[in-house]
Design a protein around this motif. Structure first.
Motif, mmCIF file in Angstrom:
data_model
loop_
_atom_site.group_PDB
_atom_site.id
_atom_site.type_symbol
_atom_site.label_atom_id
_atom_site.label_comp_id
_atom_site.label_asym_id
_atom_site.label_seq_id
_atom_site.Cartn_x
_atom_site.Cartn_y
_atom_site.Cartn_z
ATOM 1 N N VAL A 50 90.029 -29.485 72.467
ATOM 2 C CA VAL A 50 89.608 -30.237 73.641
ATOM 3 C C VAL A 50 88.493 -29.450 74.305
ATOM 4 C CG1 VAL A 50 91.859 -31.288 74.068
ATOM 5 C CG2 VAL A 50 91.285 -29.116 75.149
ATOM 6 N N THR B 19 101.854 -38.518 88.142
ATOM 7 C CA THR B 19 101.407 -39.757 87.512
ATOM 8 C C THR B 19 100.084 -40.207 88.112
ATOM 9 O OG1 THR B 19 103.641 -40.499 87.037
ATOM 10 C CG2 THR B 19 101.956 -42.188 87.264
ATOM 11 N N VAL C 77 105.214 -36.150 83.795
ATOM 12 C CA VAL C 77 104.494 -37.402 84.071
ATOM 13 C C VAL C 77 105.349 -38.396 84.830
ATOM 14 C CG1 VAL C 77 102.710 -37.543 82.300
ATOM 15 C CG2 VAL C 77 105.047 -38.192 81.736
ATOM 16 N N ILE D 139 100.925 -36.824 71.934
ATOM 17 C CA ILE D 139 99.679 -37.053 72.646
ATOM 18 C C ILE D 139 99.735 -38.447 73.235
ATOM 19 C CG2 ILE D 139 97.223 -37.369 72.363
ATOM 20 C CD1 ILE D 139 97.284 -35.206 70.296
ATOM 21 N N LEU D 140 99.478 -38.508 74.530
ATOM 22 C CA LEU D 140 99.750 -39.721 75.269
ATOM 23 C C LEU D 140 98.464 -40.430 75.665
ATOM 24 C CD1 LEU D 140 102.334 -40.949 76.314
ATOM 25 C CD2 LEU D 140 102.059 -39.628 78.385
ATOM 26 N N PHE E 116 91.716 -38.397 65.554
ATOM 27 C CA PHE E 116 92.298 -37.063 65.686
ATOM 28 C C PHE E 116 93.343 -36.813 64.615
ATOM 29 C CE2 PHE E 116 90.897 -37.104 70.231
ATOM 30 C CZ PHE E 116 90.091 -36.004 70.121
ATOM 31 N N PRO F 225 106.019 -39.323 90.317
ATOM 32 C CA PRO F 225 104.975 -40.236 90.792
ATOM 33 C C PRO F 225 103.719 -39.510 91.271
ATOM 34 C CG PRO F 225 107.109 -40.842 91.691
ATOM 35 C CD PRO F 225 107.305 -39.544 90.983
ATOM 36 N N TRP G 177 87.297 -41.219 81.600
ATOM 37 C CA TRP G 177 86.930 -42.354 80.754
ATOM 38 C C TRP G 177 85.501 -42.814 81.060
ATOM 39 C CZ3 TRP G 177 89.273 -44.993 76.765
ATOM 40 C CH2 TRP G 177 88.698 -46.210 76.410
ATOM 41 N N ASP H 107 90.849 -43.458 68.556
ATOM 42 C CA ASP H 107 90.875 -42.046 68.913
ATOM 43 C C ASP H 107 91.986 -41.308 68.203
ATOM 44 O OD1 ASP H 107 88.855 -42.011 70.679
ATOM 45 O OD2 ASP H 107 90.029 -41.008 72.229
ATOM 46 N N ALA I 184 87.245 -35.064 74.101
ATOM 47 C CA ALA I 184 88.563 -35.161 74.714
ATOM 48 C C ALA I 184 88.783 -34.035 75.710
ATOM 49 C CB ALA I 184 89.643 -35.123 73.646
ATOM 50 N N HIS J 81 87.992 -38.864 76.658
ATOM 51 C CA HIS J 81 89.338 -39.403 76.576
ATOM 52 C C HIS J 81 90.323 -38.329 76.997
ATOM 53 C CE1 HIS J 81 88.117 -42.799 73.639
ATOM 54 N NE2 HIS J 81 87.291 -42.660 74.643
ATOM 55 N N VAL J 82 91.421 -38.792 77.552
ATOM 56 C CA VAL J 82 92.393 -37.857 78.102
ATOM 57 C C VAL J 82 93.626 -37.747 77.214
ATOM 58 C CG1 VAL J 82 94.089 -37.601 79.937
ATOM 59 C CG2 VAL J 82 91.707 -38.037 80.500
ATOM 60 N N ILE J 83 93.980 -36.542 76.918
ATOM 61 C CA ILE J 83 95.187 -36.295 76.148
ATOM 62 C C ILE J 83 96.169 -35.594 77.064
ATOM 63 C CG2 ILE J 83 96.132 -34.974 74.255
ATOM 64 C CD1 ILE J 83 93.587 -35.468 72.774
ATOM 65 N N LEU J 84 97.377 -36.170 77.104
ATOM 66 C CA LEU J 84 98.321 -35.768 78.129
ATOM 67 C C LEU J 84 99.472 -34.967 77.538
ATOM 68 C CD1 LEU J 84 98.496 -36.413 81.102
ATOM 69 C CD2 LEU J 84 99.837 -38.420 80.517
ATOM 70 N N CYS J 85 99.874 -33.925 78.239
ATOM 71 C CA CYS J 85 101.020 -33.150 77.782
ATOM 72 C C CYS J 85 101.974 -32.906 78.933
ATOM 73 C CB CYS J 85 100.575 -31.802 77.238
ATOM 74 S SG CYS J 85 99.325 -31.908 75.984
ATOM 75 N N TYR K 152 91.646 -46.091 72.238
ATOM 76 C CA TYR K 152 92.596 -45.001 72.067
ATOM 77 C C TYR K 152 93.229 -45.022 70.679
ATOM 78 C CZ TYR K 152 92.442 -43.007 76.723
ATOM 79 O OH TYR K 152 92.050 -42.353 77.860
ATOM 80 N N VAL L 175 97.218 -37.975 87.108
ATOM 81 C CA VAL L 175 96.782 -38.304 85.754
ATOM 82 C C VAL L 175 95.919 -39.559 85.749
ATOM 83 C CG1 VAL L 175 97.567 -39.128 83.508
ATOM 84 C CG2 VAL L 175 98.716 -37.199 84.603
ATOM 85 N N ARG L 176 96.351 -40.554 86.506
ATOM 86 C CA ARG L 176 95.604 -41.788 86.527
ATOM 87 C C ARG L 176 94.183 -41.554 87.056
ATOM 88 N NH1 ARG L 176 98.054 -46.473 89.989
ATOM 89 N NH2 ARG L 176 99.690 -46.487 88.416
ATOM 90 N N GLU M 214 92.161 -39.733 84.455
ATOM 91 C CA GLU M 214 91.785 -40.567 83.319
ATOM 92 C C GLU M 214 90.642 -41.502 83.673
ATOM 93 O OE1 GLU M 214 94.301 -43.606 81.874
ATOM 94 O OE2 GLU M 214 94.094 -42.849 79.834
ATOM 95 N N GLU M 215 90.703 -42.025 84.859
ATOM 96 C CA GLU M 215 89.676 -42.968 85.288
ATOM 97 C C GLU M 215 88.294 -42.309 85.246
ATOM 98 O OE1 GLU M 215 91.009 -45.942 85.586
ATOM 99 O OE2 GLU M 215 88.907 -46.535 85.493
#
Lengths: 344, 344
Positions: free
Chosen positions: A117, A76, A70, B94-95, B115, A73, A87, B111, A62, A92-96, B108, A79-80, A83-84
């Motif tokens: 992470v 956002t 988030v 976690i998002l 976790f 825009p 992945w 995942d 992760a 895997h991406v964990i977002l805060c 996910y 992040v996208r 993540e792409e």
DNA sequence: CTGTTAGCGCTTTCAA
DNA sequence: TTGAAAGCGCTAACAG
């Protein structure tokens, strides 16, 4: 009680080790054992506990991404993009979400560390984020800073060219005849705000227009309401601006609201330009003249830099990537170009 | 190498147990020991490894939130609401972003289990998400479904009243004189799409307008492009609709793009209404006539339901919360009300 | 190909 | 108030 490996092993009539091998796709498992283990896993709904395996392997698969908001825009899209790429690389991406709050940022930073992470992507709240980053260094966790440089910090960085972008926007307004150009900005603890103000000043200087400090008002970037209030101050000046430069896509919403309250039509009574697009809005009604930064690319490149570090195939030197923004002229500046970009 | 508890203990001249006690705010530690331990923690930048402590305590202090697309302003607000409540209750969020892809959703989901999150908030990709949820049940992990019910699933649920909302929008269009009303929707595997179509049909039936299947076109909800293409099909009909109902705030962008390409002005040539607002856009230019759902409340209530379960103070019965939407008339439907809501 | 042993970093339990 | 021992669920390293 959650299903454990031992339960799967018992049910399949093998040892835990064999289950582990099946899960980790080791080839050294007989067909029969594998089949029975897989059946047991399915029946029990077993999901391996990564806390346990991560504890041993020091690998959680992760990466953490920490952004102020988030809902913005711009972030956002960052992040996208991240993540792409992550992945595809098997992460895997964990977002805060920090809301731009230093305490929360610090909290999530430690959280991410605590969850082990393998690396982090961070859009810092501002220069004051620096002490928090020391924890990462001490713990040897690689990370890449996105969008905002931090005074005194020298790690990997992906950012836009805010100075040039702001200069371009202001030059455009000047070319349209504006001389009183206001700016709604955020705290100078954020590098993009500093840089954009500098670009603003440079453009003015180049056109020999005197810089007037009262035309600069500060608001929190996250908060539309604050931008609104700041704008009101500008509009209340004896000699109010004929054009406003908003430091970003969130503040511009507040600016527009304030203008609407005053009955000022954009661009007829007030020209408006800003940094960063409002993704869906701009497609729905192409209206705002903006410097569009390649937000998604910010994310993909930053992730790539991070993955390089995770793979250990990188020198100790810091890497800085500066991505240029696109200038898109639409209606809000009053330049009267066709609404449809394609028609240009 | 990451800093471990043992290192802190050595530096402070105590045992690991004492360090643990300091971290967990046990009172049974002498003043002197506590001070030395705290100093050592600060110097070393020690962050406790939650994989290890979580392994023992079965508590990670985290809840997972799985949504199709954080970039969708509706889900963004859901997430924000969830995070606010969770944070106040001492949980971190976690998002995960599934892009509406079942495989990714499944990944996910596992995942999050891996976790060891203590609970989950899920906006499922659709009815086919159901098998994935079985894993959660088998592992005894509480979760709350948001926005979309899943056929055959009977857990906690927070959703809007899509049937009534859609009916209201269509009734409004009918009252404005429209008889040919198109609908751009998404796969019927998503409950909100099913419900909104039903509301559409109910409104038509109540007005004794015949339902015409060719006026219903389907597109992936996540993809603006698909909505665009679907809209083109509608506009190509021999007898094209005079109004379009978009199933949500993402699809509506595609509808608007298609209309613009055809030179159709909204609302002059085509009336347009949809479900869910586009947050920043609507503040910037209040234009779209919509049913606004209280997205943030979806998040806060769902989180509350989850926290109840985590606290174990809840019966086995499922709880369903249905939140009503607000009907906001702006320009796109052609009803010619003032632009500013406040002026109503 | 399969199992045993040891231990990841931490907390629980119990004894000192 | 403090520490030693045991073990959470899993995997590395070895042996068979």
């Amino acid at each position: 009680m959650r299903v454990t490996m031992r339960q799967v092993a018992e049910r399949a009539g093998v040892s835990a080790m064999t289950v582990s091998r099946v899960i980790n796709e080791s080839l050294r498992v007989s067909e029969g054992a594998r089949t029975r283990v897989e059946a047991a896993i399915a029946e029990l709904g077993y999901v391996p506990n990564r806390l346990a395996s991560g504890l041993i392997r020091r690998k959680t698969g992760a990466i953490g991404v920490i952004v102020p908001d988030v809902a913005n825009p711009f972030f956002t899209l960052v992040v996208r993009g991240a993540e792409e790429v992550a992945w595809r690389a098997g992460y895997h991406v964990i977002l805060c979400n920090t809301q731009g709050d230093l305490e929360r940022e610090r909290g999530y930073l430690e959280d991410m560390l605590a969850f082990q992470v393998e690396g982090l992507l961070i859009v810092p709240a501002g220069d004051q984020s620096r002490p928090s980053l020391r924890v990462l260094k001490k713990n040897d966790v690689p990370f890449v800073i996105i969008d905002r440089s931090i005074a005194g910090h020298d790690g990997d960085l992906v950012q836009g060219d805010s100075v040039a972008g702001a200069r371009r926007l202001i030059e455009h307004l000047i070319a349209l005849g504006h001389r009183h150009i206001g700016m709604v900005t955020e705290t100078s603890a954020v590098s993009t705000a500093r840089d954009r103000l500098q670009g603003y000043k440079e453009a003015l200087a180049a056109a020999r227009i005197q810089f007037r400090p009262e035309l600069i008002v500060e608001a929190s970037a996250i908060d539309v309401g604050a931008a609104h209030d700041a704008t009101v101050k500008l509009l209340d000046l004896l000699d109010p601006p004929t054009a406003i430069f908003s430091v970003n896509n969130i503040a511009v919403v507040g600016v527009a609201e304030a203008a609407r309250e005053r009955g000022l039509a954009i661009p007829r009574d007030l020209a408006l330009v800003c940094f960063d697009d409002i993704e869906h809005a701009s497609r729905f009604l192409p209206f705002l003249t903006v410097m569009v930064q390649p937000a998604e690319t910010f994310g993909t490149i930053a992730t790539q830099l991070l993955l390089d570090r995770l793979a250990g195939q990188v020198s100790e030197r810091r890497r800085i990537v500066v991505l240029p923004a696109d200038f898109i002229v639409r209606e809000s500046c009053g330049a009267h170009v066709p609404v449809d970009d394609a028609a240009a």
